[in-house]
Motif scaffolding. Structure first.
Motif, PDB file in Angstrom:
ATOM      1  N   LEU A 152      -0.069   5.168   5.831  1.00 35.22           N
ATOM      2  CA  LEU A 152      -0.793   4.964   4.582  1.00 35.22           C
ATOM      3  C   LEU A 152      -0.427   3.587   4.042  1.00 35.22           C
ATOM      4  O   LEU A 152       0.752   3.288   3.847  1.00 35.22           O
ATOM      5  CB  LEU A 152      -0.411   6.061   3.584  1.00 35.22           C
ATOM      6  CG  LEU A 152      -0.964   6.038   2.163  1.00 35.22           C
ATOM      7  CD1 LEU A 152      -0.838   7.442   1.554  1.00 35.22           C
ATOM      8  CD2 LEU A 152      -0.270   5.037   1.235  1.00 35.22           C
ATOM      9  N   TYR A 153      -1.437   2.749   3.836  1.00 34.57           N
ATOM     10  CA  TYR A 153      -1.253   1.460   3.184  1.00 34.57           C
ATOM     11  C   TYR A 153      -1.927   1.503   1.819  1.00 34.57           C
ATOM     12  O   TYR A 153      -2.696   2.428   1.524  1.00 34.57           O
ATOM     13  CB  TYR A 153      -1.856   0.336   4.031  1.00 34.57           C
ATOM     14  CG  TYR A 153      -1.101   0.042   5.311  1.00 34.57           C
ATOM     15  CD1 TYR A 153      -0.124  -0.950   5.359  1.00 34.57           C
ATOM     16  CD2 TYR A 153      -1.355   0.756   6.474  1.00 34.57           C
ATOM     17  CE1 TYR A 153       0.576  -1.220   6.524  1.00 34.57           C
ATOM     18  CE2 TYR A 153      -0.663   0.497   7.651  1.00 34.57           C
ATOM     19  CZ  TYR A 153       0.299  -0.494   7.662  1.00 34.57           C
ATOM     20  OH  TYR A 153       0.996  -0.755   8.819  1.00 34.57           O
ATOM     21  N   PHE A 154      -1.685   0.511   0.980  1.00 35.00           N
ATOM     22  CA  PHE A 154      -2.110   0.546  -0.411  1.00 35.00           C
ATOM     23  C   PHE A 154      -3.235  -0.464  -0.666  1.00 35.00           C
ATOM     24  O   PHE A 154      -3.141  -1.622  -0.275  1.00 35.00           O
ATOM     25  CB  PHE A 154      -0.915   0.255  -1.322  1.00 35.00           C
ATOM     26  CG  PHE A 154       0.199   1.252  -1.171  1.00 35.00           C
ATOM     27  CD1 PHE A 154       0.208   2.413  -1.929  1.00 35.00           C
ATOM     28  CD2 PHE A 154       1.221   1.054  -0.247  1.00 35.00           C
ATOM     29  CE1 PHE A 154       1.224   3.350  -1.781  1.00 35.00           C
ATOM     30  CE2 PHE A 154       2.233   1.981  -0.088  1.00 35.00           C
ATOM     31  CZ  PHE A 154       2.235   3.136  -0.863  1.00 35.00           C
ATOM     32  N   SER A 155      -4.273   0.001  -1.367  1.00 33.56           N
ATOM     33  CA  SER A 155      -5.462  -0.831  -1.581  1.00 33.56           C
ATOM     34  C   SER A 155      -5.182  -2.065  -2.424  1.00 33.56           C
ATOM     35  O   SER A 155      -5.902  -3.065  -2.331  1.00 33.56           O
ATOM     36  CB  SER A 155      -6.567   0.002  -2.250  1.00 33.56           C
ATOM     37  OG  SER A 155      -6.141   0.495  -3.520  1.00 33.56           O
ATOM     38  N   ASP A 156      -4.145  -2.021  -3.268  1.00 34.67           N
ATOM     39  CA  ASP A 156      -3.835  -3.170  -4.113  1.00 34.67           C
ATOM     40  C   ASP A 156      -2.837  -4.126  -3.457  1.00 34.67           C
ATOM     41  O   ASP A 156      -2.238  -4.971  -4.130  1.00 34.67           O
ATOM     42  CB  ASP A 156      -3.306  -2.708  -5.472  1.00 34.67           C
ATOM     43  CG  ASP A 156      -2.126  -1.755  -5.363  1.00 34.67           C
ATOM     44  OD1 ASP A 156      -1.946  -1.151  -4.289  1.00 34.67           O
ATOM     45  OD2 ASP A 156      -1.380  -1.610  -6.346  1.00 34.67           O
ATOM     46  N   GLU A 157      -2.661  -4.011  -2.144  1.00 33.18           N
ATOM     47  CA  GLU A 157      -1.794  -4.918  -1.393  1.00 33.18           C
ATOM     48  C   GLU A 157      -2.617  -5.643  -0.323  1.00 33.18           C
ATOM     49  O   GLU A 157      -2.193  -5.799   0.823  1.00 33.18           O
ATOM     50  CB  GLU A 157      -0.655  -4.141  -0.730  1.00 33.18           C
ATOM     51  CG  GLU A 157       0.303  -3.475  -1.683  1.00 33.18           C
ATOM     52  CD  GLU A 157       1.262  -4.463  -2.352  1.00 33.18           C
ATOM     53  OE1 GLU A 157       1.312  -5.633  -1.909  1.00 33.18           O
ATOM     54  OE2 GLU A 157       1.952  -4.059  -3.297  1.00 33.18           O
ATOM     55  N   ALA A 158      -3.797  -6.129  -0.719  1.00 30.50           N
ATOM     56  CA  ALA A 158      -4.734  -6.708   0.240  1.00 30.50           C
ATOM     57  C   ALA A 158      -4.137  -7.889   1.004  1.00 30.50           C
ATOM     58  O   ALA A 158      -4.315  -8.012   2.227  1.00 30.50           O
ATOM     59  CB  ALA A 158      -6.015  -7.137  -0.477  1.00 30.50           C
ATOM     60  N   GLU A 159      -3.415  -8.755   0.313  1.00 30.23           N
ATOM     61  CA  GLU A 159      -2.849  -9.938   0.969  1.00 30.23           C
ATOM     62  C   GLU A 159      -1.802  -9.531   2.003  1.00 30.23           C
ATOM     63  O   GLU A 159      -1.792 -10.023   3.143  1.00 30.23           O
ATOM     64  CB  GLU A 159      -2.225 -10.872  -0.060  1.00 30.23           C
ATOM     65  CG  GLU A 159      -1.698 -12.161   0.535  1.00 30.23           C
ATOM     66  CD  GLU A 159      -1.188 -13.127  -0.518  1.00 30.23           C
ATOM     67  OE1 GLU A 159      -0.552 -14.135  -0.140  1.00 30.23           O
ATOM     68  OE2 GLU A 159      -1.427 -12.888  -1.720  1.00 30.23           O
ATOM     69  N   ALA A 160      -0.910  -8.616   1.634  1.00 25.69           N
ATOM     70  CA  ALA A 160       0.112  -8.152   2.570  1.00 25.69           C
ATOM     71  C   ALA A 160      -0.521  -7.364   3.716  1.00 25.69           C
ATOM     72  O   ALA A 160      -0.107  -7.491   4.879  1.00 25.69           O
ATOM     73  CB  ALA A 160       1.147  -7.295   1.837  1.00 25.69           C
ATOM     74  N   ASN A 161      -1.535  -6.570   3.416  1.00 26.81           N
ATOM     75  CA  ASN A 161      -2.208  -5.797   4.457  1.00 26.81           C
ATOM     76  C   ASN A 161      -2.830  -6.702   5.508  1.00 26.81           C
ATOM     77  O   ASN A 161      -2.835  -6.394   6.705  1.00 26.81           O
ATOM     78  CB  ASN A 161      -3.287  -4.902   3.846  1.00 26.81           C
ATOM     79  CG  ASN A 161      -2.719  -3.775   2.995  1.00 26.81           C
ATOM     80  OD1 ASN A 161      -1.535  -3.456   3.085  1.00 26.81           O
ATOM     81  ND2 ASN A 161      -3.557  -3.190   2.159  1.00 26.81           N
ATOM     82  N   ALA A 162      -3.374  -7.833   5.062  1.00 26.31           N
ATOM     83  CA  ALA A 162      -4.037  -8.757   5.993  1.00 26.31           C
ATOM     84  C   ALA A 162      -3.067  -9.352   6.994  1.00 26.31           C
ATOM     85  O   ALA A 162      -3.476  -9.788   8.080  1.00 26.31           O
ATOM     86  CB  ALA A 162      -4.740  -9.860   5.199  1.00 26.31           C
ATOM     87  N   GLN A 163      -1.776  -9.380   6.655  1.00 25.87           N
ATOM     88  CA  GLN A 163      -0.767  -9.961   7.537  1.00 25.87           C
ATOM     89  C   GLN A 163       0.025  -8.909   8.304  1.00 25.87           C
ATOM     90  O   GLN A 163       0.853  -9.253   9.145  1.00 25.87           O
ATOM     91  CB  GLN A 163       0.207 -10.814   6.710  1.00 25.87           C
ATOM     92  CG  GLN A 163      -0.454 -11.928   5.901  1.00 25.87           C
ATOM     93  CD  GLN A 163      -1.169 -12.925   6.794  1.00 25.87           C
ATOM     94  OE1 GLN A 163      -0.660 -13.296   7.849  1.00 25.87           O
ATOM     95  NE2 GLN A 163      -2.346 -13.370   6.363  1.00 25.87           N
ATOM     96  N   ASP A 164      -0.222  -7.633   8.027  1.00 30.32           N
ATOM     97  CA  ASP A 164       0.591  -6.576   8.625  1.00 30.32           C
ATOM     98  C   ASP A 164       0.367  -6.505  10.140  1.00 30.32           C
ATOM     99  O   ASP A 164      -0.779  -6.404  10.603  1.00 30.32           O
ATOM    100  CB  ASP A 164       0.242  -5.237   7.984  1.00 30.32           C
ATOM    101  CG  ASP A 164       1.134  -4.115   8.483  1.00 30.32           C
ATOM    102  OD1 ASP A 164       2.241  -3.964   7.956  1.00 30.32           O
ATOM    103  OD2 ASP A 164       0.713  -3.419   9.426  1.00 30.32           O
ATOM    104  N   PRO A 165       1.450  -6.535  10.933  1.00 28.79           N
ATOM    105  CA  PRO A 165       1.288  -6.553  12.390  1.00 28.79           C
ATOM    106  C   PRO A 165       0.705  -5.267  12.962  1.00 28.79           C
ATOM    107  O   PRO A 165       0.068  -5.297  14.013  1.00 28.79           O
ATOM    108  CB  PRO A 165       2.714  -6.797  12.903  1.00 28.79           C
ATOM    109  CG  PRO A 165       3.613  -6.350  11.794  1.00 28.79           C
ATOM    110  CD  PRO A 165       2.875  -6.662  10.536  1.00 28.79           C
TER     111      PRO A 165
END
Length: 209
Positions: A152-165
């Protein structure tokens, strides 16, 4: 000498029709454990932003799955797991945060919930790349031979999500949305909604661990 015989694979079985009784008996009305596992991961002294995670689980036909065991495992607000394998010594362990929870879907509504804190970013063990804040999710139910693992990832972490390996290995890109929980604010409470689809066009991404 006893002649050798080829070994055959034993028959497999699913979690069976009594998931709640065996693993979360208090939810089925049985008080058989001295200490019941809980969906509440926090206490009065836990550090971090309090959140609730909730959702429903659907089968391949879109019907609610009402007898599913759900477990989560996550880092604390600083981004560290309360486990010896976590070597992020620059981050503090929160003794008031358990980091692991277990619950089941409600028999009537199909809803599961967890009371926890939003985790911080974790440094991955491979390549030491930062991972976006996330929660590890595991499911077991009748009809499932092997437990299903997802994140589960968080919708308000778009910048971090874009970099998640991990998110970045999910293709096609549109499938990554099945791992994003939607943030809602309800009467000063932060809720992340994470519905899980076991099969079908909207099937959640599961990981082979």
């Amino acid at each position: 000498m006893i002649p050798s015989r080829p070994y055959k694979e034993s028959s497999s079985q699913t979690a069976g029709p009594y998931v709640h009784i065996g693993l979360i008996p208090h939810q089925a009305g049985f008080d058989i454990f001295k200490k019941n596992f809980s969906h509440v991961l926090v206490g009065p002294d836990t550090v971090g932003e309090r959140i609730r995670i909730e959702g429903r689980i659907f089968d391949g036909l879109g019907a609610l799955a009402r007898d599913v065991l759900v477990e989560i495992w996550q880092a604390n607000a600083a981004g560290r797991y309360n486990h010896p394998a976590d070597r992020q010594d620059d981050k503090a362990i929160d003794p008031a945060f358990r980091g692991w929870g277990r619950t089941g879907t409600n028999f009537e509504t199909g809803l599961y919930t967890f009371e926890t804190v939003k985790p911080g970013p974790v440094i991955g063990r491979r390549g030491h790349r930062p991972m976006a804040p996330h929660v590890n999710v595991w499911l077991a139910a009748r009809g499932i031979n092997i437990g299903l693992s997802t994140r589960l990832y968080f919708s308000d972490e778009a910048e971090a999500n874009a970099q998640d390996p991990v998110l970045n290995i999910v293709e096609p890109r549109e499938r990554r949305e099945t791992l994003i929980a939607r943030r809602e604010e309800r009467e000063r409470e932060i809720v992340y909604v994470f519905d899980i689809h076991l099969q079908g066009e909207r099937e959640t991404v599961f990981f082979d661990l």
